[in-house]
Design a protein around this motif. Structure first.
Motif, PDB file in Angstrom:
ATOM      1  N   PHE A  27       2.867   5.885  -3.012  1.00 39.08           N
ATOM      2  CA  PHE A  27       3.970   6.700  -3.532  1.00 39.08           C
ATOM      3  C   PHE A  27       3.776   7.004  -5.020  1.00 39.08           C
ATOM      4  O   PHE A  27       3.982   8.137  -5.469  1.00 39.08           O
ATOM      5  CB  PHE A  27       5.305   5.979  -3.300  1.00 39.08           C
ATOM      6  N   PHE A  28       3.361   5.990  -5.781  1.00 40.08           N
ATOM      7  CA  PHE A  28       3.148   6.230  -7.204  1.00 40.08           C
ATOM      8  C   PHE A  28       1.929   7.131  -7.439  1.00 40.08           C
ATOM      9  O   PHE A  28       1.970   8.000  -8.306  1.00 40.08           O
ATOM     10  CB  PHE A  28       2.973   4.897  -7.946  1.00 40.08           C
ATOM     11  N   TYR A  29       0.883   6.917  -6.685  1.00 38.21           N
ATOM     12  CA  TYR A  29      -0.287   7.788  -6.837  1.00 38.21           C
ATOM     13  C   TYR A  29      -1.030   7.848  -5.513  1.00 38.21           C
ATOM     14  O   TYR A  29      -1.510   6.831  -4.994  1.00 38.21           O
ATOM     15  CB  TYR A  29      -1.220   7.278  -7.923  1.00 38.21           C
ATOM     16  N   ASP A  30      -1.074   9.062  -4.963  1.00 36.16           N
ATOM     17  CA  ASP A  30      -1.788   9.305  -3.702  1.00 36.16           C
ATOM     18  C   ASP A  30      -3.102   9.996  -4.053  1.00 36.16           C
ATOM     19  O   ASP A  30      -3.142  11.186  -4.392  1.00 36.16           O
ATOM     20  CB  ASP A  30      -0.946  10.186  -2.783  1.00 36.16           C
ATOM     21  N   SER A  31      -4.213   9.217  -3.974  1.00 36.37           N
ATOM     22  CA  SER A  31      -5.519   9.765  -4.355  1.00 36.37           C
ATOM     23  C   SER A  31      -6.032  10.808  -3.367  1.00 36.37           C
ATOM     24  O   SER A  31      -6.778  11.712  -3.751  1.00 36.37           O
ATOM     25  CB  SER A  31      -6.538   8.619  -4.476  1.00 36.37           C
ATOM     26  N   GLU A  32      -5.616  10.727  -2.110  1.00 39.96           N
ATOM     27  CA  GLU A  32      -6.093  11.685  -1.123  1.00 39.96           C
ATOM     28  C   GLU A  32      -5.482  13.069  -1.355  1.00 39.96           C
ATOM     29  O   GLU A  32      -6.186  14.080  -1.297  1.00 39.96           O
ATOM     30  CB  GLU A  32      -5.758  11.187   0.285  1.00 39.96           C
ATOM     31  N   GLY A  46       0.816  -1.207   0.000  1.00 43.48           N
ATOM     32  CA  GLY A  46       0.000   0.000   0.000  1.00 43.48           C
ATOM     33  C   GLY A  46       0.853   1.262   0.000  1.00 43.48           C
ATOM     34  O   GLY A  46       0.525   2.252  -0.656  1.00 43.48           O
ATOM     35  N   ASP A  47       1.966   1.235   0.757  1.00 46.84           N
ATOM     36  CA  ASP A  47       2.863   2.392   0.777  1.00 46.84           C
ATOM     37  C   ASP A  47       3.455   2.659  -0.604  1.00 46.84           C
ATOM     38  O   ASP A  47       3.573   3.812  -1.036  1.00 46.84           O
ATOM     39  CB  ASP A  47       3.969   2.184   1.798  1.00 46.84           C
ATOM     40  N   VAL A  48       3.847   1.576  -1.289  1.00 48.47           N
ATOM     41  CA  VAL A  48       4.413   1.746  -2.626  1.00 48.47           C
ATOM     42  C   VAL A  48       3.368   2.305  -3.584  1.00 48.47           C
ATOM     43  O   VAL A  48       3.638   3.206  -4.394  1.00 48.47           O
ATOM     44  CB  VAL A  48       4.968   0.393  -3.136  1.00 48.47           C
ATOM     45  N   GLY A  64      -3.628  13.798  -4.157  1.00 44.22           N
ATOM     46  CA  GLY A  64      -3.460  14.044  -5.586  1.00 44.22           C
ATOM     47  C   GLY A  64      -2.008  14.135  -6.019  1.00 44.22           C
ATOM     48  O   GLY A  64      -1.670  14.929  -6.902  1.00 44.22           O
ATOM     49  N   LYS A  65      -1.130  13.310  -5.422  1.00 48.44           N
ATOM     50  CA  LYS A  65       0.299  13.348  -5.728  1.00 48.44           C
ATOM     51  C   LYS A  65       0.691  12.167  -6.600  1.00 48.44           C
ATOM     52  O   LYS A  65       0.177  11.061  -6.425  1.00 48.44           O
ATOM     53  CB  LYS A  65       1.133  13.336  -4.451  1.00 48.44           C
ATOM     54  N   ILE A  66       1.596  12.420  -7.503  1.00 51.73           N
ATOM     55  CA  ILE A  66       2.188  11.388  -8.356  1.00 51.73           C
ATOM     56  C   ILE A  66       3.687  11.378  -8.089  1.00 51.73           C
ATOM     57  O   ILE A  66       4.350  12.406  -8.247  1.00 51.73           O
ATOM     58  CB  ILE A  66       1.907  11.668  -9.840  1.00 51.73           C
ATOM     59  N   LEU A  67       4.180  10.218  -7.641  1.00 51.33           N
ATOM     60  CA  LEU A  67       5.590  10.088  -7.266  1.00 51.33           C
ATOM     61  C   LEU A  67       5.994  11.139  -6.248  1.00 51.33           C
ATOM     62  O   LEU A  67       7.073  11.718  -6.300  1.00 51.33           O
ATOM     63  CB  LEU A  67       6.492  10.184  -8.510  1.00 51.33           C
ATOM     64  N   GLY A  68       5.099  11.406  -5.306  1.00 57.93           N
ATOM     65  CA  GLY A  68       5.410  12.310  -4.210  1.00 57.93           C
ATOM     66  C   GLY A  68       5.239  13.780  -4.521  1.00 57.93           C
ATOM     67  O   GLY A  68       5.552  14.623  -3.676  1.00 57.93           O
ATOM     68  N   LYS A  69       4.768  14.149  -5.741  1.00 59.80           N
ATOM     69  CA  LYS A  69       4.602  15.551  -6.111  1.00 59.80           C
ATOM     70  C   LYS A  69       3.228  15.760  -6.721  1.00 59.80           C
ATOM     71  O   LYS A  69       2.696  14.880  -7.409  1.00 59.80           O
ATOM     72  CB  LYS A  69       5.679  15.993  -7.103  1.00 59.80           C
TER      73      LYS A  69
END
Length: 333
Positions: A53-58, A48-50, A60-65
């Motif tokens: 990291f690739f996409y955080d829906s909460e 889940g952490d990985v 709205g980050k992609i690769l941490g940005k």
């Protein structure tokens, strides 16, 4: 009266021991604490952490940005590399404006050759050796050498001495320097000047064990050979064969043993490099003047070290620096 501290020290140790026992006693029993490794998480949590990291829906980050951070980062690096490319192109344009395609920027004493030409020779067996070795009357041994000579002389064929404008000077009638008005035109070089013996039909003398070695002066831009003004300035080596308006050549063995084994020479043309072929100014169709040195009777099966020198008033000769000279080895089996 001397005070004794030992009873007090023993009492302190006993009191501290009782305190530690009370602190470690829970419900009438002694508890021993142990260090427990921190929770490293399950495989699902790591996965889940990985994924986060690739996409955080909460967030709205992609690769941490975030998307805006990626846009600003891309714009920054595009501008940064664009500035680098622009700077390099600007430097290249400045350097390009200082260059002249028809003449070198550094001339005279500022150039690497310092207005002092050296000699070159053909055939060149390879780029890392100067030994010319072959077996007399064995074409398989000297065919690489004759091929090297033939390929070099091919540039001197009349059909290859051409220019875009077709303008070349016929220098047959000149026996002195050319007039300055013709210095910017190439002087046609005739291969007939090299004599009737050193030709490819006779394997350049190698079939008879009398090899012909081709010598030439290295090109130095706008260099003019100077003549000796009086007989006292003429070196003793060329005094008997000296003729004005020529850069003379002289070959000899390096050591006394080489001088005994080297035999006699013939030079074609005998006067050397005529002044009418100079100066070199990067003229279209320009060909450097040539001289064939024919070894008439070199000792067989003996390695001979040869040194050839060019003679003019403004040619400095130095064997160590290879200025105005050329060295090679000859071995005829």
């Amino acid at each position: 009266m001397q005070f004794n501290y030992f009873p007090l020290l023993c009492a302190g140790i006993v009191e501290k021991t009782n305190y530690l026992k009370m602190a470690s006693t829970v419900s009438g029993s002694t508890a021993f604490t142990t260090q427990v490794d921190p929770d490293t998480g399950t495989f699902q949590r790591r996965l889940g952490d990985v994924s986060t990291f690739f996409y955080d829906s909460e967030e709205g980050k992609i690769l941490g940005k975030t998307f805006q951070q990626w846009i600003f980062g891309a714009m920054f690096y595009m501008a940064f590399y664009a500035c680098i490319v622009f700077f390099m192109l600007a430097c290249g344009a400045v350097v390009y404006q200082t260059l002249n395609w028809n003449m070198p920027r550094l001339q005279g004493q500022d150039s690497l050759l310092q207005q002092n030409p050296s000699l070159g020779f053909r055939p060149v067996p390879s780029v890392d050796m100067t030994l010319i070795r072959f077996i007399k009357a064995d074409p398989t041994s000297y065919s690489p050498l004759t091929d090297n000579l033939e390929a070099y002389l091919q540039f001197y064929e009349n059909q290859n001495q051409v220019t875009d404008t077709g303008v070349m000077v016929d220098c047959k009638t000149y026996n002195k320097r050319r007039p300055q008005t013709e210095w910017d035109k190439a002087c046609r070089y005739e291969l007939n000047n090299l004599g009737p013996d050193c030709i490819k039909q006779q394997a350049f003398g190698m079939d008879d064990g009398m090899p012909c070695i081709l010598l030439k002066l290295n090109r130095v831009f706008d260099w003019h050979p100077e003549d000796y003004h009086n007989e006292t300035e003429i070196p003793a080596e060329i005094l008997d064969t000296y003729e004005p308006y020529n850069v003379h050549l002289k070959c000899f063995g390096v050591t006394p043993a080489d001088q005994d084994n080297i035999g006699d020479f013939e030079y074609h043309p005998p006067q050397g490099f005529h002044f009418k072929y100079f100066p070199f100014r990067n003229q279209q169709g320009y060909r450097s003047p040539l001289v064939f040195v024919r070894f008439m009777n070199p000792a067989p099966n003996i390695l001979i070290m040869v040194e050839c020198r060019a003679y003019a008033k403004n040619i400095r000769r130095n064997s160590v620096e290879r200025a105005g000279v050329v060295k090679f080895e000859l071995l005829v089996d």
